[in-house]
Design a protein around this motif. Structure first.
Motif, short mmCIF file in Angstrom:
data_model
loop_
_atom_site.label_atom_id
_atom_site.label_comp_id
_atom_site.label_asym_id
_atom_site.label_seq_id
_atom_site.Cartn_x
_atom_site.Cartn_y
_atom_site.Cartn_z
N ASN A 81 64.83 40.42 46.31
CA ASN A 81 65.55 41.64 46.69
C ASN A 81 64.66 42.63 47.44
OD1 ASN A 81 68.49 41.84 45.49
ND2 ASN A 81 67.26 40.72 44.01
N THR A 82 63.38 42.69 47.09
CA THR A 82 62.46 43.55 47.85
C THR A 82 62.31 43.04 49.27
OG1 THR A 82 61.24 44.11 45.84
CG2 THR A 82 60.14 44.50 47.93
N PHE A 83 62.15 41.74 49.41
CA PHE A 83 62.04 41.11 50.74
C PHE A 83 63.28 41.40 51.58
CE2 PHE A 83 63.22 37.21 53.15
CZ PHE A 83 62.29 37.33 54.17
N LEU A 84 64.47 41.22 50.99
CA LEU A 84 65.71 41.49 51.73
C LEU A 84 65.84 42.98 52.06
CD1 LEU A 84 68.24 39.22 49.80
CD2 LEU A 84 67.25 38.83 52.07
N GLY A 85 65.41 43.84 51.12
CA GLY A 85 65.49 45.27 51.37
C GLY A 85 64.62 45.71 52.54
N VAL A 86 63.41 45.17 52.61
CA VAL A 86 62.50 45.51 53.71
C VAL A 86 63.07 45.01 55.03
CG1 VAL A 86 60.21 45.10 54.67
CG2 VAL A 86 60.47 45.57 52.23
N ARG A 87 63.60 43.79 55.04
CA ARG A 87 64.12 43.24 56.28
C ARG A 87 65.42 43.90 56.73
NH1 ARG A 87 61.55 38.48 57.92
NH2 ARG A 87 59.35 39.00 57.55
N SER A 88 66.09 44.63 55.83
CA SER A 88 67.34 45.29 56.20
C SER A 88 67.12 46.70 56.76
CB SER A 88 68.27 45.37 54.99
OG SER A 88 67.72 46.20 53.99
N VAL A 89 65.86 47.14 56.82
CA VAL A 89 65.57 48.47 57.37
C VAL A 89 65.93 48.51 58.86
CG1 VAL A 89 63.77 50.18 57.80
CG2 VAL A 89 63.73 48.84 55.69
N ASP A 90 66.63 49.54 59.25
CA ASP A 90 67.05 49.69 60.65
C ASP A 90 65.83 49.80 61.56
OD1 ASP A 90 68.22 50.33 63.08
OD2 ASP A 90 69.64 51.75 62.21
N LEU A 91 65.79 48.96 62.59
CA LEU A 91 64.65 48.96 63.51
C LEU A 91 64.50 50.29 64.26
CD1 LEU A 91 64.91 45.37 65.06
CD2 LEU A 91 63.29 46.20 63.35
N LYS A 92 65.59 51.03 64.40
CA LYS A 92 65.51 52.32 65.09
C LYS A 92 64.62 53.29 64.32
CE LYS A 92 70.09 51.89 67.21
NZ LYS A 92 71.47 52.46 67.27
N LEU A 93 64.58 53.12 63.00
CA LEU A 93 63.73 54.00 62.20
C LEU A 93 62.25 53.76 62.51
CD1 LEU A 93 65.55 53.84 58.75
CD2 LEU A 93 65.66 55.64 60.47
N PHE A 94 61.91 52.50 62.81
CA PHE A 94 60.53 52.21 63.17
C PHE A 94 60.18 52.81 64.54
CE2 PHE A 94 61.24 48.85 60.04
CZ PHE A 94 60.07 48.94 59.30
N ASP A 95 61.17 52.86 65.43
CA ASP A 95 60.93 53.51 66.72
C ASP A 95 60.65 55.00 66.53
OD1 ASP A 95 61.38 51.13 68.01
OD2 ASP A 95 63.54 51.51 68.31
N ILE A 131 57.19 57.16 67.34
CA ILE A 131 57.17 58.41 68.10
C ILE A 131 56.46 59.51 67.32
CG2 ILE A 131 58.66 60.26 69.02
CD1 ILE A 131 60.73 58.10 69.65
N LEU A 132 56.67 59.53 66.01
CA LEU A 132 56.03 60.53 65.16
C LEU A 132 54.59 60.14 64.79
CD1 LEU A 132 58.99 61.35 62.73
CD2 LEU A 132 58.19 62.70 64.67
N GLU A 133 54.17 58.99 65.28
CA GLU A 133 52.81 58.49 65.07
C GLU A 133 52.47 58.35 63.58
OE1 GLU A 133 50.20 61.08 67.23
OE2 GLU A 133 50.82 60.28 69.20
N PHE A 134 53.40 57.76 62.84
CA PHE A 134 53.15 57.47 61.43
C PHE A 134 52.14 56.35 61.31
CE2 PHE A 134 57.34 58.96 59.21
CZ PHE A 134 57.05 60.26 59.60
N SER A 135 51.22 56.48 60.38
CA SER A 135 50.32 55.36 60.08
C SER A 135 51.11 54.28 59.34
CB SER A 135 49.16 55.84 59.20
OG SER A 135 49.64 56.28 57.93
N ARG A 149 57.17 56.50 53.58
CA ARG A 149 58.21 57.44 53.98
C ARG A 149 59.43 56.76 54.59
NH1 ARG A 149 56.03 62.57 54.93
NH2 ARG A 149 58.21 63.19 55.34
N LEU A 150 59.28 55.49 54.99
CA LEU A 150 60.36 54.82 55.70
C LEU A 150 60.85 53.56 55.00
CD1 LEU A 150 62.12 54.39 58.24
CD2 LEU A 150 60.16 53.24 59.28
N VAL A 151 59.93 52.62 54.80
CA VAL A 151 60.34 51.31 54.29
C VAL A 151 60.84 51.40 52.84
CG1 VAL A 151 59.56 48.97 53.74
CG2 VAL A 151 58.79 50.09 55.85
#
Length: 267
Positions: free
Chosen positions: A151-165, A169-173, A180-182
């Protein structure tokens, strides 16, 4: 508390109480029917002792201190096994979900191991680790690992790719992206995995204690079966059911607290 929020809080408490009482209707109805059937002699008292008789056996075990001792060791085994297996499942699930290379290296092997029934590897655990605490805790850990991993694996893979964009842009490490995101985005799946993992840990505890324990609720059931103490067997069965339900309710409480931010959450 703000006066505006008090009615909403009271309404939420009333709804929670209503749901609890509604959920008790079927178990209470079954117990009443069971008691009536036992009193009328419609069912065997040896195979299905009346709930009142089971309650008396429970009281005797509680008064002697035997029940509390068995319950403590069972809860300790389940929590320790869950802590080991669940932590490993969460961390490896994150690693596999965040990296394609890690997925290619680990996931095929883990999926293959996931399909092996626990009962099939129980004899191996006995051969490798003996009948002591280590074999029992590790068996529980194996059972708790896979629900949280998947379920953790599926949860990580279901994160919207737009959030990574947005994160780029915000230069998150990388660490800040995970924190803060995943993790917030994967939290519903993680909490579902937590519920399943806790349930599996409790189920594996039964197998672990029935395979050769000298303490615990599983041992209490096995010992009572040997002496045809059916009421004590039912005490053990009800204990597994009630403690398992309490663990599940605890995770649901966490969900109601941690997922309030979701628009589609209806806790």
């Amino acid at each position: 508390m703000n006066k505006a929020t008090r009615p909403a809080t009271r309404k939420k408490r009333r709804n929670g109480l209503r749901r609890t009482l509604t959920g008790l209707i079927v178990p209470l109805a079954l117990l009443i029917a069971w008691q009536i059937a036992s009193g009328a002699g419609l069912i065997s008292a040896q195979l299905f002792p009346a709930p009142s008789s089971i309650l008396k056996d429970f009281y005797d075990l509680l008064a002697s201190g035997e029940y509390i001792g068995h319950l403590k060791i069972s809860v300790y085994r389940a929590l320790l096994g869950f802590a080991i297996g669940g932590s490993a499942g969460l961390l490896i699930g994150l690693a596999v979900g965040l990296s394609r290379r890690t997925e290619e290296a680990l996931d095929p092997t883990l999926q293959m191991l996931r399909t092996v029934p626990l009962l099939a590897i129980t004899p191996l655990f006995i051969l490798w680790f003996g009948f002591g605490e280590l074999s029992k805790v590790l068996l529980i850990a194996v059972g708790a690992f896979f629900p949280l991993y998947v379920n953790t694996f599926l949860g990580v893979r279901s994160v919207d790719l737009k959030l990574f964009d947005v994160a780029r842009i915000l230069e998150f490490s990388r660490a800040k992206q995970i924190r803060r995101l995943v993790l917030p985005a994967a939290l519903p799946n993680v909490l579902l995995g937590l519920r399943l993992s806790l349930g599996m840990a409790w189920l594996c505890l039964v197998v672990a204690e029935l395979m050769g324990a000298d303490r615990g609720i599983g041992y209490l059931i096995q010992d009572a079966r040997s002496f045809m103490q059916t009421g004590v067997v039912f005490v053990g069965v009800f204990t597994f059911a009630i403690v398992g339900k309490l663990a599940d309710s605890f995770v649901r409480l966490l969900e109601s607290k941690l997922l309030k931010w979701q628009d589609n959450y209806r806790g």
